[in-house]
Write an enzyme that holds these catalytic residues in place. Structure first.
Site, PDB file in Angstrom:
ATOM      1  N   HIS A 444      -3.429   9.237  11.049  1.00 44.42           N
ATOM      2  CA  HIS A 444      -4.340  10.356  10.853  1.00 44.42           C
ATOM      3  C   HIS A 444      -5.741   9.802  10.633  1.00 44.42           C
ATOM      4  O   HIS A 444      -5.931   8.595  10.472  1.00 44.42           O
ATOM      5  CB  HIS A 444      -3.912  11.229   9.670  1.00 44.42           C
ATOM      6  CG  HIS A 444      -3.767  10.450   8.386  1.00 44.42           C
ATOM      7  ND1 HIS A 444      -4.838  10.096   7.615  1.00 44.42           N
ATOM      8  CD2 HIS A 444      -2.672   9.945   7.775  1.00 44.42           C
ATOM      9  CE1 HIS A 444      -4.417   9.419   6.567  1.00 44.42           C
ATOM     10  NE2 HIS A 444      -3.112   9.302   6.638  1.00 44.42           N
ATOM     11  N   SER A 446      -9.617   9.474   8.830  1.00 44.59           N
ATOM     12  CA  SER A 446     -10.284   9.451   7.538  1.00 44.59           C
ATOM     13  C   SER A 446     -11.507   8.552   7.698  1.00 44.59           C
ATOM     14  O   SER A 446     -12.175   8.579   8.718  1.00 44.59           O
ATOM     15  CB  SER A 446      -9.318   8.942   6.461  1.00 44.59           C
ATOM     16  OG  SER A 446      -9.940   8.897   5.209  1.00 44.59           O
ATOM     17  N   HIS A 586       4.580  -7.894 -16.754  1.00 44.84           N
ATOM     18  CA  HIS A 586       3.692  -7.040 -15.975  1.00 44.84           C
ATOM     19  C   HIS A 586       2.655  -7.928 -15.284  1.00 44.84           C
ATOM     20  O   HIS A 586       2.426  -9.063 -15.677  1.00 44.84           O
ATOM     21  CB  HIS A 586       3.012  -5.974 -16.841  1.00 44.84           C
ATOM     22  CG  HIS A 586       2.234  -6.528 -17.986  1.00 44.84           C
ATOM     23  ND1 HIS A 586       2.810  -6.875 -19.195  1.00 44.84           N
ATOM     24  CD2 HIS A 586       0.906  -6.803 -18.108  1.00 44.84           C
ATOM     25  CE1 HIS A 586       1.882  -7.321 -20.013  1.00 44.84           C
ATOM     26  NE2 HIS A 586       0.726  -7.297 -19.370  1.00 44.84           N
TER      27      HIS A 586
END
Length: 893
Positions: A444, A446, A586
């Site tokens: 698409h 953008s 993390h």
């Protein structure tokens, strides 16, 4: 003093003098009425001015032969004004009713309001030249078909879908251009124009040509580029006078072999068609251009299946700089934008016809998402409509110049999707050694831009665990144990290397060393269920057997924190001979340091900034021919010498500033000082300051001072700015001096007027001379006709397109750049002025050509009178040849 900023290269024109003391402003506000020319196309309210003159009926109005009038007027007022022409300007020979003087927000030329012409205009018995370009005509006005003396008819940039049969009854027509319309067919009567010499039908929707076109026995030039032609009639071989035939950007699969036998043909342009085979006579001819054709490939004429025989050829579109949209149908198409960007819509990409719009935007921090170690390589391309999903991915090719440092870095196309930016899978294709295509498939539309980033390695981590390794640094690994995640999640790593010499110079410690800098990121929950093992190489020159553990530091940075944290005491470092391993739950940034320094976190922040800094120089140069034009640039240090060598033929100025350091995407601004202000209506001029954003691989072109940061709300005065230059943390970076010339007289800074120009003397004593002032006057009259003039001057089509792109936001600069570049190349060449006059006539600008002739004649008379007064020639002497002294400067046009 005042300065103006203009042009795509952000040139600042600093004009000295007082603009308020212009006592003659009122007289210049009136339209020019003198001799036999009346130009109202550049004045607001041109129709009102002309109606006023028609009521007054001054004597000069009866002598007018050339009229220019803008069609950006009220339609009823325009119609009423044109209805007065047969009675008030009965001697009119040239009538120019053009739009295009106004532009939309994207810079595209707007069409005028003209949709028809009054029937009474057929009474202009002397009219030989009619220009109706850039209007909204859907049919050709009936009065045009009754103008029996018409020799030139210009209908470009209208909405014509057909031409009437009666057009073939114009007996005197020699020039016809209908470019950028919607023509699908041509009337057979077109072949009856026996006097036609130049025919331009490019940028239309033609798929066939009538055989009668071969009856144009006087035709010299035929342009059919950028249509949908699939074949050509054999009758084209009957155009025995033809010299130029342009057929590029069509769908031609073959051409008549007899074209090679045209006796006067000097150029045949067949580029970008579907030619797979050509007659040997054309294939070997030196005047034939064939680039962009699949010559030698297997012919599709024998399809492998009946289904393949039904598949239509894919249309190919080549957009010019004045177009910002194009249609796409379910058939698909291949599109090349004026800026060089390409798109490939496969068949079936869209189920219904759709119009695609595009914009090429200048980068700015709010629009360009860059990581800490990214570099921008292109402008921002916006494709609309946003978010519309295609049934098949669309191919996108973005052109960029490759960066110098390519080790452990990669080029990707970055796009925006659902309010976030992401990188697309990108492939590089080489067009030339210093020009590459970034190719990707997009689902698409953008925003899109090309970015250079550290090599990124990624994988999908399943619940069973996996191993992720760096392709650029084999010693960097991340080990995910089983059970680290319940659902598959995507993780990625980037590795950045820092040279040991830079670190040692920064710290003043010969034995200091660091490992590669590791950035880890992930999707999904912020933490893992089980610790993940990270392996980093030990700092360069350090081994696990000999290191002093008290000098080894593991640093951690979590954006957007300002500092790096030393977490050595919070983790267990497992050391081998070459590597260090530790466990985390993390992801963020990790860095191993080996140093005797304390407070390593602050040093790491400085070292990390050094990794991202670019050493640059600032330059300010003035045009040699027009010192009021000031070029400001911010250049990486390694590009300064080459840039100066290229510019110093046209510019002069002080030495570059001392080297300063800047981040990619950092904002700064230039301040004109010592009483010089900037007067410009443009978004990068704030309170008299020129705003910049530094991108290391893009052109950063805009007495001048440079400061860090965005322009403050309260711009400092000169004295305060001087105080701010002092101190270690001052925002001031450099000040470069410039010299501003005085304008002649008391007039304000008008464009093209009062410039301090060195004599050019283009031409020779036999044909006459033209100065820069004369050329500026010519440039001010060409308008949108300049590309035709350029091509007739011998400027290549590629050079014209380059000028259009380089100065795409400034029509005046396009014209001046073309004209003065050509004049410089012609310096000292005989016949240059004659070539200019001929090019103007061939471009159907007889009005400008007549002005040039008038200037030349006036100059010759002045020179002849001068030598008579000095006794150098008898009273009836003819104009001397080249051995005579140089003539004085002719009067300005």
């Amino acid at each position: 003093m005042a300065a103006t900023v203009e042009g795509p290269e952000l040139e600042a024109a600093a004009a000295a003098g007082d603009a308020s003391g212009d006592s003659d402003a009122g007289s210049r506000a009136l339209p020019f009425l003198g001799g036999n020319r009346l130009s109202l196309d550049l004045y607001p309210g041109g129709c009102q001015q002309l109606l006023h003159l028609c009521v007054q009926q001054p004597l000069q109005l009866l002598q007018v032969e050339f009229l220019r009038l803008s069609t950006h007027e009220d339609p009823q007022l325009l119609e009423a004004t044109l209805a007065q022409l047969p009675q008030s300007l009965s001697c009119l020979r040239s009538l120019v009713l053009k739009g295009g003087q106004r532009r939309d927000t994207l810079g595209a030329c707007l069409r005028g309001a003209l949709t028809n012409l009054p029937a009474g205009l057929s009474g202009l018995a002397h009219l030989a030249h009619l220009d109706l370009s850039f209007n909204s005509l859907e049919t050709l006005p009936a009065c045009v078909l009754q103008m029996r003396g018409l020799g030139a008819l210009l209908l470009s940039h209208n909405c014509l879908s057909e031409l009437p049969e009666a057009l073939g009854a114009l007996p005197a027509l020699t020039f016809l251009t209908v470019t950028h319309n919607r023509l699908q067919t041509l009337p057979p009567a077109l072949g009856a124009l026996s006097t036609l010499q130049r025919l331009d039908l490019s940028q239309n929707l033609l798929d066939t040509l009538p055989p009668e076109i071969g009856g144009l026995g006087s035709l010299l030039e035929l342009n059919l580029a950028s249509n949908r032609l699939q074949s050509l009639p054999a009758s084209l071989a009957g155009l025995r006078s033809l010299r130029l035939l342009v057929l590029h950007s069509n769908l031609l699969a073959s051409v008549p072999a007899d074209l090679a036998r045209l006796p006067l043909l000097t150029r045949l342009d067949l580029r970008d068609n579907q030619l797979r085979d050509l007659p040997p006579e054309l294939l070997d001819a030196p005047f034939v251009r064939l680039q962009g054709n699949p010559l030698g490939e297997a012919s599709p004429d024998a399809p492998s299946s009946p289904v393949a025989a039904l598949i239509p050829e894919m249309p190919r579109l080549f957009l010019t700089s004045d177009l910002d949209s194009f249609p796409v149908t379910p058939r698909g198409c291949s599109v090349t934008l004026a800026c060089g960007i390409r798109l490939q819509f496969p068949a079936g990409a869209t189920a219904t016809p759709i119009t695609i719009r595009y914009r090429l935007l200048l980068p700015e921090p709010g629009l360009v998402p860059l990581g800490p170690h990214d570099a921008l390589l292109s402008h921002v391309l916006e494709l609309q409509p946003h978010g519309v999903a295609f049934q098949q991915d669309v191919g996108l090719w973005l052109l960029f110049t490759p960066p110098r440092a390519r080790r452990c870095r990669e080029v990707v196309v970055r796009t925006r999707n659902d309010n976030s930016w992401g990188d697309l899978e990108t492939y590089l294709e080489e067009e030339a050694p210093q020009r590459l295509w970034a190719h990707c498939q997009v689902p698409h539309f953008s925003w899109f831009l090309v970015v250079s980033r550290p090599v990124s390695n990624a994988c999908l981590v399943p619940p069973e665990g996996t191993l992720l390794c760096s392709s650029g640094h084999p010693g960097v690994k991340v080990i995910f144990p089983p059970g680290a995640t319940e659902e598959p999640r995507r993780v990625s790593m980037q590795v950045v290397r820092m040279a040991g010499r830079e670190l040692q110079a920064l710290l003043g410690e010969p034995e200091a060393a660091v490992s590669p800098l590791l950035c880890l990121s992930q999707s999904g929950p912020p933490s893992f269920l089980r610790p993940v093992t990270v392996q980093l190489p030990l700092p360069s020159g350090i081994t696990g057997l000999s290191l002093d553990r008290s000098r080894l530091h593991l640093l951690y940075w979590a954006p957007p924190a300002a500092t790096w944290d030393d977490i050595t005491a919070q983790v267990v470092l497992e050391l081998t001979h070459l590597y260090a391993r530790f466990q985390v739950t993390h992801f963020s940034w990790y860095w191993l340091w080996y140093t005797t320094k304390n407070c390593v976190g602050g040093l790491a922040r400085k070292a990390w900034e050094r990794l991202r800094l670019h050493r640059v120089n600032l330059i300010a140069l003035q045009r040699r021919r027009d010192p009021e034009q000031v070029l400001l640039q911010c250049l990486p240090r390694n590009k300064v010498d080459a840039t100066l060598r290229r510019l110093l033929e046209r510019y002069r100025g002080p030495e570059p500033s001392d080297t300063v350091e800047m981040f990619e995407g950092e904002e700064f601004f230039a301040a004109f000082e010592r009483g010089i202000d900037v007067d410009a209506d443009r978004p990068d001029c704030v309170e008299g300051r020129i705003c910049f954003v530094f991108y290391s691989h893009l052109k950063n072109v805009k007495e001048v001072s440079f400061y860090r940061g965005a322009v403050p709300v309260q711009v400092p005065e000169e004295a305060e700015a001087a105080r701010q230059r002092k101190g270690a943390d001052a925002l001031w970076m450099a000040t470069l001096p410039i010299k501003l010339p005085r304008l002649r007289g008391s007039e304000g800074p008008r464009r093209g007027a009062g410039l301090s120009l060195a004599p050019l003397n283009l031409g020779d004593a036999e044909t006459g001379f033209l100065t820069q002032s004369n050329l500026l006057s010519v440039a001010g009259r060409l308008g949108l006709d300049w590309p035709a003039v350029a091509l007739h001057l011998g400027v290549s089509y590629r050079e014209v397109q380059r000028i259009r792109h380089e100065f795409r936001d400034d029509l005046d600069e396009q014209i001046r750049h073309m004209l003065f570049s050509w004049a410089e190349r012609q310096a000292g060449q005989p016949g240059a002025v004659g070539l200019l006059v001929q090019a103007l006539e061939q471009s159907d600008r007889q009005d400008v050509a007549e002005e040039v002739r008038t200037v030349l004649e006036l100059g010759r008379r002045k020179y002849q009178d001068g030598i008579r007064r000095t006794g150098l020639a008898p009273k009836d002497a003819a104009l001397p040849g080249s051995s005579a002294p140089q003539p004085p400067e002719p009067a300005q046009a």
